[in-house]
Design a protein around this motif. Structure first.
Motif, PDB file in Angstrom:
ATOM      1  N   PRO A   1       1.055 -19.054  43.639  1.00 45.94           N
ATOM      2  CA  PRO A   1       0.352 -19.835  44.662  1.00 45.94           C
ATOM      3  C   PRO A   1      -0.377 -18.916  45.634  1.00 45.94           C
ATOM      4  CG  PRO A   1       2.677 -20.466  44.491  1.00 45.94           C
ATOM      5  CD  PRO A   1       2.508 -19.212  43.715  1.00 45.94           C
ATOM      6  N   ASN A   2      -1.465 -19.413  46.224  1.00 45.60           N
ATOM      7  CA  ASN A   2      -2.200 -18.614  47.200  1.00 45.60           C
ATOM      8  C   ASN A   2      -1.332 -18.292  48.407  1.00 45.60           C
ATOM      9  OD1 ASN A   2      -2.927 -20.602  49.551  1.00 45.60           O
ATOM     10  ND2 ASN A   2      -3.355 -21.755  47.678  1.00 45.60           N
ATOM     11  N   ALA A   3      -1.707 -17.261  49.144  1.00 39.30           N
ATOM     12  CA  ALA A   3      -0.882 -16.759  50.241  1.00 39.30           C
ATOM     13  C   ALA A   3      -0.660 -17.798  51.327  1.00 39.30           C
ATOM     14  CB  ALA A   3      -1.517 -15.503  50.833  1.00 39.30           C
ATOM     15  N   ILE A   4      -1.671 -18.621  51.620  1.00 43.06           N
ATOM     16  CA  ILE A   4      -1.507 -19.660  52.640  1.00 43.06           C
ATOM     17  C   ILE A   4      -0.482 -20.681  52.184  1.00 43.06           C
ATOM     18  CG2 ILE A   4      -2.678 -21.462  53.954  1.00 43.06           C
ATOM     19  CD1 ILE A   4      -3.561 -18.713  54.792  1.00 43.06           C
ATOM     20  N   ALA A   5      -0.532 -21.063  50.906  1.00 39.94           N
ATOM     21  CA  ALA A   5       0.369 -22.086  50.383  1.00 39.94           C
ATOM     22  C   ALA A   5       1.818 -21.616  50.353  1.00 39.94           C
ATOM     23  CB  ALA A   5      -0.078 -22.509  48.985  1.00 39.94           C
ATOM     24  N   ARG A   6       2.033 -20.326  50.125  1.00 37.95           N
ATOM     25  CA  ARG A   6       3.414 -19.848  50.001  1.00 37.95           C
ATOM     26  C   ARG A   6       3.979 -19.247  51.284  1.00 37.95           C
ATOM     27  NH1 ARG A   6       4.169 -14.348  48.192  1.00 37.95           N
ATOM     28  NH2 ARG A   6       2.241 -13.148  48.034  1.00 37.95           N
ATOM     29  N   LEU A   7       3.202 -19.299  52.362  1.00 38.95           N
ATOM     30  CA  LEU A   7       3.653 -18.699  53.614  1.00 38.95           C
ATOM     31  C   LEU A   7       4.959 -19.318  54.104  1.00 38.95           C
ATOM     32  CD1 LEU A   7       2.957 -16.728  55.978  1.00 38.95           C
ATOM     33  CD2 LEU A   7       1.778 -18.651  57.055  1.00 38.95           C
ATOM     34  N   ASP A   8       5.063 -20.627  54.042  1.00 35.77           N
ATOM     35  CA  ASP A   8       6.275 -21.279  54.544  1.00 35.77           C
ATOM     36  C   ASP A   8       7.512 -20.845  53.769  1.00 35.77           C
ATOM     37  OD1 ASP A   8       5.208 -22.781  56.662  1.00 35.77           O
ATOM     38  OD2 ASP A   8       4.569 -24.370  55.327  1.00 35.77           O
ATOM     39  N   ARG A   9       7.477 -20.959  52.430  1.00 38.63           N
ATOM     40  CA  ARG A   9       8.661 -20.650  51.635  1.00 38.63           C
ATOM     41  C   ARG A   9       8.985 -19.161  51.648  1.00 38.63           C
ATOM     42  NH1 ARG A   9       7.195 -22.733  47.098  1.00 38.63           N
ATOM     43  NH2 ARG A   9       6.325 -20.829  46.193  1.00 38.63           N
ATOM     44  N   ASP A  10       7.963 -18.307  51.538  1.00 36.07           N
ATOM     45  CA  ASP A  10       8.211 -16.880  51.361  1.00 36.07           C
ATOM     46  C   ASP A  10       8.392 -16.108  52.664  1.00 36.07           C
ATOM     47  OD1 ASP A  10       8.061 -17.289  48.673  1.00 36.07           O
ATOM     48  OD2 ASP A  10       6.068 -16.437  48.413  1.00 36.07           O
ATOM     49  N   VAL A  11       8.027 -16.728  53.793  1.00 33.73           N
ATOM     50  CA  VAL A  11       8.134 -16.018  55.075  1.00 33.73           C
ATOM     51  C   VAL A  11       8.851 -16.868  56.114  1.00 33.73           C
ATOM     52  CG1 VAL A  11       6.882 -14.854  56.938  1.00 33.73           C
ATOM     53  CG2 VAL A  11       5.985 -14.760  54.595  1.00 33.73           C
ATOM     54  N   LEU A  12       8.247 -17.980  56.502  1.00 32.30           N
ATOM     55  CA  LEU A  12       8.715 -18.717  57.671  1.00 32.30           C
ATOM     56  C   LEU A  12      10.070 -19.374  57.467  1.00 32.30           C
ATOM     57  CD1 LEU A  12       5.337 -20.356  58.787  1.00 32.30           C
ATOM     58  CD2 LEU A  12       6.284 -18.124  59.412  1.00 32.30           C
ATOM     59  N   ALA A  13      10.441 -19.684  56.232  1.00 30.07           N
ATOM     60  CA  ALA A  13      11.719 -20.342  55.971  1.00 30.07           C
ATOM     61  C   ALA A  13      12.897 -19.380  55.959  1.00 30.07           C
ATOM     62  CB  ALA A  13      11.662 -21.100  54.645  1.00 30.07           C
ATOM     63  N   LEU A  14      12.636 -18.084  55.963  1.00 27.94           N
ATOM     64  CA  LEU A  14      13.720 -17.108  55.882  1.00 27.94           C
ATOM     65  C   LEU A  14      14.330 -16.870  57.261  1.00 27.94           C
ATOM     66  CD1 LEU A  14      12.076 -14.504  53.473  1.00 27.94           C
ATOM     67  CD2 LEU A  14      13.503 -16.480  52.904  1.00 27.94           C
ATOM     68  N   PRO A  15      15.645 -16.612  57.312  1.00 27.72           N
ATOM     69  CA  PRO A  15      16.295 -16.415  58.617  1.00 27.72           C
ATOM     70  C   PRO A  15      16.022 -15.035  59.194  1.00 27.72           C
ATOM     71  CG  PRO A  15      17.900 -16.130  56.859  1.00 27.72           C
ATOM     72  CD  PRO A  15      16.615 -16.572  56.203  1.00 27.72           C
ATOM     73  N   ARG A  16      15.987 -14.977  60.527  1.00 31.64           N
ATOM     74  CA  ARG A  16      15.941 -13.729  61.279  1.00 31.64           C
ATOM     75  C   ARG A  16      14.724 -12.859  60.969  1.00 31.64           C
ATOM     76  NH1 ARG A  16      18.899 -13.911  65.660  1.00 31.64           N
ATOM     77  NH2 ARG A  16      18.794 -11.636  65.711  1.00 31.64           N
ATOM     78  N   VAL A  17      13.613 -13.483  60.593  1.00 32.90           N
ATOM     79  CA  VAL A  17      12.387 -12.707  60.375  1.00 32.90           C
ATOM     80  C   VAL A  17      11.805 -12.328  61.732  1.00 32.90           C
ATOM     81  CG1 VAL A  17      10.029 -12.747  59.475  1.00 32.90           C
ATOM     82  CG2 VAL A  17      11.895 -13.776  58.155  1.00 32.90           C
ATOM     83  N   THR A  18      11.603 -11.048  61.950  1.00 34.89           N
ATOM     84  CA  THR A  18      11.022 -10.566  63.206  1.00 34.89           C
ATOM     85  C   THR A  18       9.589 -10.098  63.031  1.00 34.89           C
ATOM     86  OG1 THR A  18      11.992  -8.398  62.740  1.00 34.89           O
ATOM     87  CG2 THR A  18      13.226  -9.850  64.222  1.00 34.89           C
ATOM     88  N   ASP A  19       9.237  -9.654  61.808  1.00 39.00           N
ATOM     89  CA  ASP A  19       7.934  -9.035  61.588  1.00 39.00           C
ATOM     90  C   ASP A  19       7.362  -9.457  60.246  1.00 39.00           C
ATOM     91  OD1 ASP A  19       7.583  -6.657  63.775  1.00 39.00           O
ATOM     92  OD2 ASP A  19       9.692  -6.934  63.238  1.00 39.00           O
ATOM     93  N   LEU A  20       6.045  -9.642  60.236  1.00 37.77           N
ATOM     94  CA  LEU A  20       5.314  -9.947  59.006  1.00 37.77           C
ATOM     95  C   LEU A  20       4.165  -8.963  58.861  1.00 37.77           C
ATOM     96  CD1 LEU A  20       4.386 -11.658  56.571  1.00 37.77           C
ATOM     97  CD2 LEU A  20       3.242 -13.188  58.210  1.00 37.77           C
TER      98      LEU A  20
END
Length: 413
Positions: free
Chosen positions: A253-272
């Motif tokens: 999937p394109n980066a915009i489409a997978r942003l939620d599952r691959d980044v924002l849904a993960l716990p304790r993310v401080t940096d992208l």
């Protein structure tokens, strides 16, 4: 109100017991997609089968839990059993017998993961340190309609028939250079220092790295973080997909489409960290008759997409770091025409402009040939003019300013 005020003050005190609270944070992750061609398992391969897959932790903790993914399945995934252990070698299927621990799901030995969903195991007591390897074995009933996978694992997995979750070695196991149905491993860290997620394409996924060598640029970055007292305990999560685009689906999937599952849904993310865009540019370069106006329009769409990612990350209290698009002038697959190169420079100028990203990681200047800046430096070129070698990955990791990862910002809960 007085109690609430006290709680807020305690949370703000870096040396307080509140700040030392244990929490779950991801120690390893892989971005999921539907595999194609030779990356797929053969029909029926998952019928009453066990998958043993090895992952290297980027940080440690007291307890462990595993995230199983049926993100692209069209029907429930039936997990009959699962276990976790320490492998004898990271390129083999043998595990040390006394380390083998069964995984449970709400106290049960198996679970049914709904179509399109991820599922966490129950925690198990298994102290791990940064750069420990863990072997996860999943016994599944069959393919859930469609396969969920990470083809570019650069790691050897093993497939065997029957229930091998308690086996120290796998009889008749077949190797496969891909991950399936496994999207993450989390650790309970005390304190949880936060996670750095890298959203990227094949350059981040590790094209040009060594199979089972763990020498992608994100692996080198993880070692830098653990060696520095300011960032020790932070994890690095590689969410790269080979062939990935920002704007359109390609490989994954394109980066915009997978942003939620691959980044924002993960716990304790401080940096992208975002290192994407070369495939969007390269795709247009392969289009016959592409005009200067087409490239200018693409620059506008890509920079608008970067703005979307920035807004969504910062709304979660996540620092976001923009990595410039690396040169591809020597690539035979993509065609760095003058219009394509002008578009790449325009995008990089946008990324470098202050006030957009929290910081800039100038991968372009770090890897470009000083004499021909539209091309990769030959010292870092894997050989195709597009991807970097292990030496290039080391140079990329060195370009990350660790001070940008320790700025004052509260991670998303």
């Amino acid at each position: 109100m007085r109690a609430i005020g006290l709680a807020v003050m305690l949370a703000m005190m870096p040396g307080s017991a509140w700040a030392q609270t244990c929490a779950w944070q991801p120690a390893w992750a892989s971005a999921q997609m539907v595999p194609g061609g030779d990356n797929r398992l053969a029909p029926g391969a998952l019928d009453d089968a066990s998958l043993r897959q090895v992952a290297r932790m980027s940080t440690g903790g007291k307890r462990v839990r595993v995230r199983i993914s049926n993100a692209f399945g069209t029907k429930p995934l039936e997990v009959r059993g699962a276990s976790i252990a320490r492998p004898v070698r990271n390129d083999g299927h043998a595990v040390t017998p006394d380390s083998l621990v069964p995984l449970r799901f709400a106290g049960q030995p198996g679970t049914r993961v709904p179509a399109g969903a991820d599922w966490l195991s129950d925690p198990v007591a298994m102290p791990v340190a940064a750069f420990d390897d863990l072997a996860v074995t999943l016994h599944v009933a069959g393919e859930p309609g469609e396969q969920t996978s990470h083809p570019g694992s650069r790691a050897t997995s093993w497939l065997a028939k029957g229930d091998a979750t308690r086996a120290a070695t796998l009889t008749g196991a077949q190797p496969t250079e891909h991950w399936f149905l496994l999207s993450g491993i989390e650790v309970e860290a005390c304190p949880a220092r936060g996670a750095v997620v890298v959203l990227g394409d094949s350059i981040t996924d590790g094209r040009g790295s060594t199979t089972n060598g763990n020498d992608r640029w994100t692996d080198v970055l993880a070692r830098r973080l653990q060696a520095d007292p300011r960032t020790r305990g932070m994890s690095v999560l590689n969410q790269g997909i080979g062939g990935n685009n920002i704007l359109v689906d390609g490989l994954g999937p394109n980066a915009i489409a997978r942003l939620d599952r691959d980044v924002l849904a993960l716990p304790r993310v401080t940096d992208l960290i975002v290192l994407e865009g070369v495939n969007d540019l390269g795709g247009l370069s392969r289009t016959e008759g592409a005009t200067q106006a087409d490239y200018q329009a693409l620059v506008g769409r890509l920079t608008a997409a970067f703005s979307q990612i920035i807004e969504r990350a910062q709304a979660r209290g996540i620092r976001i770091h923009g990595a410039t698009v690396m040169p591809f002038g020597a690539s035979e697959y993509y065609h760095a025409t003058p219009d394509a190169e002008a578009a790449r420079r325009a995008i990089n100028d946008w990324i470098r402009t202050p006030g957009r990203f929290d910081s800039v990681i100038d991968m372009d200047r770090a890897t470009a040939d000083p004499a021909r800046p539209d091309r990769l430096d030959k010292r870092y070129d894997e050989g195709d003019g597009l991807h970097t070698s292990p030496a290039g990955f080391r140079r990329m990791a060195e370009e990350v300013d660790l001070t940008a990862l320790v700025a004052d910002r509260t991670p998303a809960p």
